[in-house]
Design an enzyme around this catalytic site. Structure first.
Site, short mmCIF file in Angstrom:
data_model
loop_
_atom_site.label_atom_id
_atom_site.label_comp_id
_atom_site.label_asym_id
_atom_site.label_seq_id
_atom_site.Cartn_x
_atom_site.Cartn_y
_atom_site.Cartn_z
N CYS A 135 0.78 -0.99 0.06
CA CYS A 135 -0.08 -0.02 0.11
C CYS A 135 0.99 1.26 0.00
O CYS A 135 2.08 1.29 0.48
CB CYS A 135 -0.94 0.15 1.09
SG CYS A 135 -1.77 -1.38 1.53
N ARG A 167 3.02 0.36 -5.89
CA ARG A 167 3.24 -0.37 -4.97
C ARG A 167 2.04 -1.25 -4.51
O ARG A 167 1.99 -2.19 -3.86
CB ARG A 167 3.52 0.46 -3.77
CG ARG A 167 4.68 1.19 -3.68
CD ARG A 167 4.78 2.18 -2.57
NE ARG A 167 5.03 1.41 -1.54
CZ ARG A 167 6.28 1.35 -1.14
NH1 ARG A 167 7.37 1.56 -1.36
NH2 ARG A 167 6.36 0.46 0.15
N TRP A 174 -3.17 -2.39 -1.37
CA TRP A 174 -2.93 -3.86 -1.91
C TRP A 174 -3.57 -4.62 -0.71
O TRP A 174 -3.01 -4.54 0.44
CB TRP A 174 -1.52 -4.05 -2.05
CG TRP A 174 -1.15 -5.20 -2.49
CD1 TRP A 174 -1.39 -5.57 -4.06
CD2 TRP A 174 -0.82 -6.49 -1.95
NE1 TRP A 174 -0.73 -6.82 -4.08
CE2 TRP A 174 -0.54 -7.43 -3.00
CE3 TRP A 174 -0.54 -6.85 -0.39
CZ2 TRP A 174 -0.06 -8.84 -2.80
CZ3 TRP A 174 -0.06 -8.14 -0.42
CH2 TRP A 174 0.04 -9.00 -1.23
N ASN A 193 -0.45 1.58 6.32
CA ASN A 193 0.05 0.59 5.67
C ASN A 193 0.49 -0.43 6.93
O ASN A 193 0.91 -0.13 8.05
CB ASN A 193 1.49 0.89 5.22
CG ASN A 193 1.11 1.56 3.87
OD1 ASN A 193 -0.10 1.68 3.27
ND2 ASN A 193 2.16 2.38 3.00
N GLY A 194 0.48 -1.81 6.59
CA GLY A 194 0.95 -2.57 7.60
C GLY A 194 -0.40 -3.74 8.15
O GLY A 194 -1.13 -3.67 7.18
N GLU A 243 15.25 -17.16 -12.28
CA GLU A 243 14.82 -15.80 -12.49
C GLU A 243 14.10 -15.43 -14.07
O GLU A 243 13.17 -14.93 -14.06
CB GLU A 243 16.01 -14.64 -12.56
CG GLU A 243 16.04 -13.61 -12.85
CD GLU A 243 14.78 -12.85 -12.03
OE1 GLU A 243 14.18 -13.23 -11.05
OE2 GLU A 243 13.96 -11.86 -12.59
N LYS A 293 10.62 -14.32 -13.83
CA LYS A 293 9.91 -12.86 -14.73
C LYS A 293 8.67 -13.42 -15.75
O LYS A 293 7.78 -12.73 -15.81
CB LYS A 293 11.01 -12.74 -15.42
CG LYS A 293 11.10 -11.06 -15.88
CD LYS A 293 11.69 -10.22 -14.49
CE LYS A 293 11.24 -10.45 -13.27
NZ LYS A 293 11.92 -10.12 -12.17
N GLU A 316 5.51 -14.21 -13.78
CA GLU A 316 4.84 -13.03 -12.97
C GLU A 316 4.01 -12.18 -13.75
O GLU A 316 3.16 -11.27 -13.47
CB GLU A 316 5.54 -12.32 -11.70
CG GLU A 316 6.87 -11.60 -12.53
CD GLU A 316 7.57 -11.02 -11.51
OE1 GLU A 316 7.13 -10.86 -10.09
OE2 GLU A 316 8.87 -10.81 -11.64
N HIS A 363 15.47 -37.10 -14.65
CA HIS A 363 14.89 -37.72 -13.43
C HIS A 363 13.69 -37.56 -13.10
O HIS A 363 12.99 -37.79 -11.75
CB HIS A 363 15.79 -37.37 -12.19
CG HIS A 363 17.35 -37.90 -12.09
ND1 HIS A 363 17.74 -38.88 -12.10
CD2 HIS A 363 18.32 -37.00 -12.27
CE1 HIS A 363 18.99 -38.91 -12.27
NE2 HIS A 363 19.35 -37.62 -12.09
N LYS A 409 4.99 -4.09 -5.40
CA LYS A 409 6.53 -3.85 -5.48
C LYS A 409 7.20 -4.27 -4.12
O LYS A 409 8.33 -4.65 -4.54
CB LYS A 409 6.77 -2.43 -5.85
CG LYS A 409 8.17 -1.89 -6.26
CD LYS A 409 8.44 -2.76 -7.45
CE LYS A 409 10.11 -2.54 -7.82
NZ LYS A 409 10.45 -3.54 -8.75
C1 F6R Z 1 10.12 -10.25 -8.93
C2 F6R Z 1 10.11 -9.47 -7.79
C3 F6R Z 1 10.15 -10.05 -6.36
C4 F6R Z 1 11.30 -9.30 -5.34
C5 F6R Z 1 11.04 -9.77 -3.84
C6 F6R Z 1 12.07 -8.87 -3.06
O1 F6R Z 1 10.28 -9.61 -10.17
O2 F6R Z 1 10.51 -8.13 -7.85
O3 F6R Z 1 10.51 -11.27 -6.53
O4 F6R Z 1 12.56 -9.41 -5.97
O5 F6R Z 1 9.83 -9.34 -3.68
O6 F6R Z 1 11.77 -7.61 -3.11
P1 F6R Z 1 13.20 -6.55 -2.81
O7 F6R Z 1 14.28 -6.91 -3.57
O8 F6R Z 1 12.34 -5.19 -2.66
O9 F6R Z 1 13.53 -7.43 -1.20
#
Ligand code: F6R
Length: 612
Positions: A2, A27, A77, A103-104, A486, A490, A493, A509, A607
């Protein structure tokens, strides 16, 4: 997660709040709302407007004139309660006097709700936040000031919060409180701002005061005073933000993700400036706060991060093993903190985070420190909670990252690990010549990323093809495995397609059973000592009717093992994974564009995940 924004000053608050919320939308984005105070209107001293959906939906719901020069806003969020208008913030107290954005997570909200219900308060939402508005109103009705009422209310809640509170009878102030969720005050000229993220207020001021956990502040147009639970006044000084409005604009790109992918050559160049020490063949990392003789004492390295940061952490651990020859591994911070980990004084703990606010990673830092361990951070967001709490660290200097799907920050993390591994290596057995070899490799990276990006069109064509598959594999082995993880992350998501990463060596396997023409694989095949084995595995896929997009090096003879070939320039073998990852960013991006998905705002994701 949020986002919070607040304003007190001479301007009309609503446009300032909406503009701030738009910048915070990355966010969290399932609903948004504002509350504005107008002391001149006795009929409507306060107005609240909320809407489900995006900030643009809120904007459409705003009345033409929403007068008032003090206000708070929120983009949500959902955690407690579905995304809906009635669950959107601000929440209002039973008597209409108090408005709250939060937030929280309030852990004891169920108990507080039932107490309030017993007292006859009618709760109108399913959120944990609403209870705070009622608690503050109850304290105000007992005659407390807004500052004291917020303090008294906060004393009854257990959990994490960044709060901004309005009292319709004190329209010249916003009272804020922080515990476990980021919050800052923006200092303007005759006006003040409140925000959970500097992006919300950067258009108005670059002077910010970062609040600490346990801080409260009463903010008026001409200043603020901060205080703590114990009533002591605290002196919180302003710092200058390293952020410009231009960095938060699309700058001609269709999406922030595209912009951020293309920023990498320049941002990596910037990150390396001043950090490579040719004289000693090492990296200059003064921020680590560890002298070479201290660094030498560590016998093991444990890397902690979440999601993609954890995958980069795996890559980092292998760089550390390669260059420093000390055991290193990575673990999701979200698991580590819950398993009563053994903290060893001879282990260097390294946390890695773009936002510096990921709750699981922050709690991992605290777990290490509580048990006497040393923890350093690779963090992008300057002044973030993790950056402030670690014992030392390396700032990633990737600049702001707005797209929810991380790209450039991850590249910066892997470069950060290369610098750390180089530094650790040079206090162990890495030779000066090898140190220089790595330095030369690092210097080549910005230009090599630019080379890969120049081949975007053929990557986009491969991505469009992959987008037609309902499910796909990303495979790689040893140093290539985190790249595959990774790449799959990507892809899934932002395309919402199932993409699974597998060690190439493990295919036989079990998962080979799934191979069919409908299930393509993206195979990471660098020109290293495993190249022949990787080619054989790709051939096994081809023999079973599966197609293979190979991300490989020039000169590797794939024969008929690949249906499509994507080349990346060769670097040093330890650094190659950094470059092998870049095409996977563009594969995910272009597949999502081809599918018409909202690339920068994937559903259900936020985010920075500031809740546990
Ligand atoms: C994927 C992504 C998330 C972050 C994860 C950690 O694209 O962005 O998997 O890598 O939530 O976030 P940070 O780096 O902000 O601790």
């Amino acid at each position: 997660m949020c986002g919070i924004v607040g304003y007190v000053g001479p301007q009309q608050a609503a446009p300032v709040l909406v503009e701030g919320l738009t910048r915070l939308e990355y966010r969290g984005y399932d609903s948004a709302g504002v509350a504005v105070l107008n002391p001149r209107s006795s009929a409507h001293p306060s107005r609240v407007v909320r809407a489900q959906g995006r900030v643009r939906d809120l904007e459409a719901a705003l009345p033409a004139r929403l007068a008032g020069t003090t206000g708070i806003g929120h983009t949500r969020w959902a955690t407690h309660g579905e995304p809906s208008e009635r669950n959107a913030h601000p929440h209002t107290s039973y008597d209409g006097r108090v408005h709250v954005v939060h937030n929280g997570i309030i852990d004891n909200f169920a108990l507080l709700r039932s107490r309030l219900t017993e007292e006859g308060v009618e709760l109108t939402s399913e959120t944990d936040t609403e209870v705070i508005a009622h608690l503050v109103a109850r304290e105000l009705s007992a005659g407390l000031t807004l500052e004291d009422a917020v303090r008294a209310a906060v004393g009854q809640i257990v959990g994490t919060y960044a709060l901004a509170v309005l009292d319709a009878q004190a329209p010249e102030r916003v009272v804020v409180a922080r515990n476990g969720s980021p919050l800052l005050i923006g200092v303007g000229d005759g006006e003040m701002f409140v925000a959970s993220d500097p992006a919300a207020i950067v258009r108005h001021t670059s002077q910010v005061v970062l609040l600490d956990d346990g801080d409260f502040a009463s903010v008026t147009a001409d200043g603020f005073h901060s205080f703590t639970d114990g009533e002591a006044k605290t002196a919180r000084a302003a710092v200058t933000l390293d952020l410009t409005v231009e960095e938060l604009e699309l700058g001609g790109h269709d999406h922030f993700m595209h912009k951020e992918i293309h920023e990498q050559p320049e941002s990596v160049e910037r990150m390396l400036t001043g950090r490579l020490d040719d004289r000693f063949g090492t990296a200059k990392l003064a921020g680590l706060n560890l002298e070479p003789r201290h660094l030498r004492r560590f016998e093991r390295v444990k890397v902690l991060g979440c999601g993609s940061a954890y995958y980069v952490g795996q890559l980092g651990a292998s760089m550390i093993e390669d260059l420093a020859r000390i055991p290193a591994d990575a673990e999701p911070a979200s698991e580590f903190r819950y398993r009563n980990p053994i903290i060893e004084p001879s282990t260097l703990y390294v946390v890695v985070s773009q936002s510096g606010e990921t709750a699981d990673t922050l709690f991992a830092v605290r777990e290490v420190q509580r048990k006497g361990g040393t923890v350093v951070g690779l963090v992008n967001a300057v002044g973030s909670s993790i950056a402030r709490e670690v014992d030392g660290g390396i700032y990633l200097h990737a600049g702001p990252e707005v797209a929810v799907a991380s790209t450039k920050a991850l590249t910066h993390m892997s470069i950060g690990f290369a610098l750390l591994a180089l530094n650790l290596g040079r206090v162990h057995d890495l030779s000066f010549a090898d140190g220089q070899r790595i330095i030369a490799g690092l210097r080549a990276i910005p230009g090599q990323i630019a080379e890969i990006l120049a081949g975007e069109e053929s990557l986009a064509a491969a991505a469009r093809e992959l987008a037609t598959a309902p499910s796909l594999f990303f495979i790689g082995r040893v140093r290539g495995y985190p790249v595959a993880r990774e790449g799959a992350q990507k892809f899934k998501e932002i395309t919402y397609r199932h993409a699974e990463a597998y060690p190439t060596s493990e295919l036989k396997h079990g998962p080979l059973a799934l191979i069919s023409p409908e299930l393509p694989s993206v195979a990471i095949i660098p020109d290293d000592d495993l190249v022949e084995r990787n080619i054989t595995a790709a051939q096994e896929i081809r023999a079973r009717g599966g197609s293979v997009v190979a991300i490989t090096h020039p000169g590797v003879d794939l024969g008929d093992a690949a249906t499509q070939r994507i080349e990346v320039p060769r670097n040093e073998v330890e650094l190659d994974p950094i470059l092998l990852t870049i095409p996977t960013q563009l594969l995910g991006y272009h597949a999502a564009v081809a599918l018409g998905e909202d690339v920068d705002r994937p559903r259900n994701l936020a985010k920075s995940v500031t809740v546990e």
